[in-house]
Design a protein around this motif. Sequence first.
Motif, PDB file in Angstrom:
ATOM      1  N   GLY A 142       0.783  -1.226   0.000  1.00  0.00           N
ATOM      2  CA  GLY A 142       0.000   0.000   0.000  1.00  0.00           C
ATOM      3  C   GLY A 142       0.819   1.282   0.000  1.00  0.00           C
ATOM      4  N   TYR A 143       2.142   1.179  -0.067  1.00  0.00           N
ATOM      5  CA  TYR A 143       2.967   2.383  -0.159  1.00  0.00           C
ATOM      6  C   TYR A 143       2.883   2.922  -1.575  1.00  0.00           C
ATOM      7  N   GLU A 144       2.676   4.226  -1.694  1.00  0.00           N
ATOM      8  CA  GLU A 144       2.561   4.801  -3.023  1.00  0.00           C
ATOM      9  C   GLU A 144       3.277   6.134  -3.117  1.00  0.00           C
ATOM     10  N   VAL A 145       3.722   6.429  -4.327  1.00  0.00           N
ATOM     11  CA  VAL A 145       4.337   7.701  -4.668  1.00  0.00           C
ATOM     12  C   VAL A 145       3.449   8.332  -5.731  1.00  0.00           C
ATOM     13  N   ASP A 146       3.095   9.597  -5.514  1.00  0.00           N
ATOM     14  CA  ASP A 146       2.114  10.257  -6.373  1.00  0.00           C
ATOM     15  C   ASP A 146       2.540  10.328  -7.837  1.00  0.00           C
ATOM     16  N   ALA A 147       3.788  10.663  -8.085  1.00  0.00           N
ATOM     17  CA  ALA A 147       4.262  10.788  -9.473  1.00  0.00           C
ATOM     18  C   ALA A 147       5.687  10.262  -9.578  1.00  0.00           C
ATOM     19  N   ILE A 148       5.924   9.505 -10.625  1.00  0.00           N
ATOM     20  CA  ILE A 148       7.251   8.990 -10.952  1.00  0.00           C
ATOM     21  C   ILE A 148       7.596   9.517 -12.339  1.00  0.00           C
ATOM     22  N   LEU A 149       8.703  10.220 -12.433  1.00  0.00           N
ATOM     23  CA  LEU A 149       9.185  10.688 -13.737  1.00  0.00           C
ATOM     24  C   LEU A 149      10.384   9.838 -14.116  1.00  0.00           C
ATOM     25  N   GLU A 150      10.345   9.267 -15.315  1.00  0.00           N
ATOM     26  CA  GLU A 150      11.429   8.419 -15.793  1.00  0.00           C
ATOM     27  C   GLU A 150      11.939   8.957 -17.118  1.00  0.00           C
ATOM     28  N   ASP A 151      13.250   9.211 -17.198  1.00  0.00           N
ATOM     29  CA  ASP A 151      13.812   9.694 -18.455  1.00  0.00           C
ATOM     30  C   ASP A 151      14.206   8.518 -19.349  1.00  0.00           C
ATOM     31  N   ASN A 152      14.690   8.832 -20.531  1.00  0.00           N
ATOM     32  CA  ASN A 152      15.049   7.786 -21.500  1.00  0.00           C
ATOM     33  C   ASN A 152      16.176   6.885 -21.013  1.00  0.00           C
ATOM     34  N   ALA A 153      17.002   7.377 -20.089  1.00  0.00           N
ATOM     35  CA  ALA A 153      18.100   6.578 -19.544  1.00  0.00           C
ATOM     36  C   ALA A 153      17.647   5.702 -18.380  1.00  0.00           C
ATOM     37  N   GLY A 154      16.373   5.795 -17.994  1.00  0.00           N
ATOM     38  CA  GLY A 154      15.849   4.976 -16.907  1.00  0.00           C
ATOM     39  C   GLY A 154      16.005   5.588 -15.525  1.00  0.00           C
ATOM     40  N   ARG A 155      16.495   6.842 -15.454  1.00  0.00           N
ATOM     41  CA  ARG A 155      16.622   7.511 -14.158  1.00  0.00           C
ATOM     42  C   ARG A 155      15.240   7.946 -13.671  1.00  0.00           C
ATOM     43  N   ILE A 156      15.055   7.845 -12.360  1.00  0.00           N
ATOM     44  CA  ILE A 156      13.745   8.080 -11.759  1.00  0.00           C
ATOM     45  C   ILE A 156      13.798   9.249 -10.786  1.00  0.00           C
ATOM     46  N   ILE A 157      12.773  10.097 -10.850  1.00  0.00           N
ATOM     47  CA  ILE A 157      12.506  11.111  -9.827  1.00  0.00           C
ATOM     48  C   ILE A 157      11.120  10.820  -9.288  1.00  0.00           C
ATOM     49  N   GLY A 158      11.018  10.712  -7.951  1.00  0.00           N
ATOM     50  CA  GLY A 158       9.736  10.486  -7.308  1.00  0.00           C
ATOM     51  C   GLY A 158       9.226  11.778  -6.678  1.00  0.00           C
ATOM     52  N   ILE A 159       7.916  12.007  -6.778  1.00  0.00           N
ATOM     53  CA  ILE A 159       7.315  13.223  -6.242  1.00  0.00           C
ATOM     54  C   ILE A 159       6.085  12.868  -5.419  1.00  0.00           C
ATOM     55  N   GLU A 160       6.074  13.336  -4.182  1.00  0.00           N
ATOM     56  CA  GLU A 160       4.918  13.232  -3.294  1.00  0.00           C
ATOM     57  C   GLU A 160       4.353  14.633  -3.106  1.00  0.00           C
ATOM     58  N   VAL A 161       3.052  14.769  -3.045  1.00  0.00           N
ATOM     59  CA  VAL A 161       2.407  16.061  -2.827  1.00  0.00           C
ATOM     60  C   VAL A 161       1.617  15.979  -1.531  1.00  0.00           C
ATOM     61  N   LYS A 162       1.885  16.920  -0.637  1.00  0.00           N
ATOM     62  CA  LYS A 162       1.207  16.974   0.666  1.00  0.00           C
ATOM     63  C   LYS A 162       0.491  18.307   0.806  1.00  0.00           C
ATOM     64  N   ALA A 163      -0.694  18.302   1.412  1.00  0.00           N
ATOM     65  CA  ALA A 163      -1.480  19.521   1.616  1.00  0.00           C
ATOM     66  C   ALA A 163      -1.096  20.240   2.904  1.00  0.00           C
ATOM     67  N   SER A 164      -0.134  19.736   3.615  1.00  0.00           N
ATOM     68  CA  SER A 164       0.243  20.288   4.915  1.00  0.00           C
ATOM     69  C   SER A 164       1.279  21.401   4.786  1.00  0.00           C
ATOM     70  N   GLU A 165       1.392  22.224   5.830  1.00  0.00           N
ATOM     71  CA  GLU A 165       2.390  23.293   5.867  1.00  0.00           C
ATOM     72  C   GLU A 165       3.683  22.838   6.551  1.00  0.00           C
TER      73      GLU A 165
END
Length: 89
Positions: free
Chosen positions: A12-35
Amino acid sequence: MAQLHHYRDRDGYEVDAILEDNAGRIIGIEVKASETVRTDDFRALRILQRRLGDRFHAGYVLYCGDQQLPFGDNLTCLPISALWTTPPA
């Protein structure tokens, strides 16, 4: 060209967005509504980081606060407003 994905594992662990470039490198992005950001907000990103190893380039938690803070190796929280501002030259 980057591809956009979503990550969710069988525990059940999830990451909101995963960006993957052509070389297979990954950036993970979580979005939180908190301050505020807690270490726990990076849990799924850390799991993804361990699973991907060298392919994991960076992980970001976007939040409603106003500070950019490091949270470990290649993990950072950023104000969501950073998406609309240009850094100083």
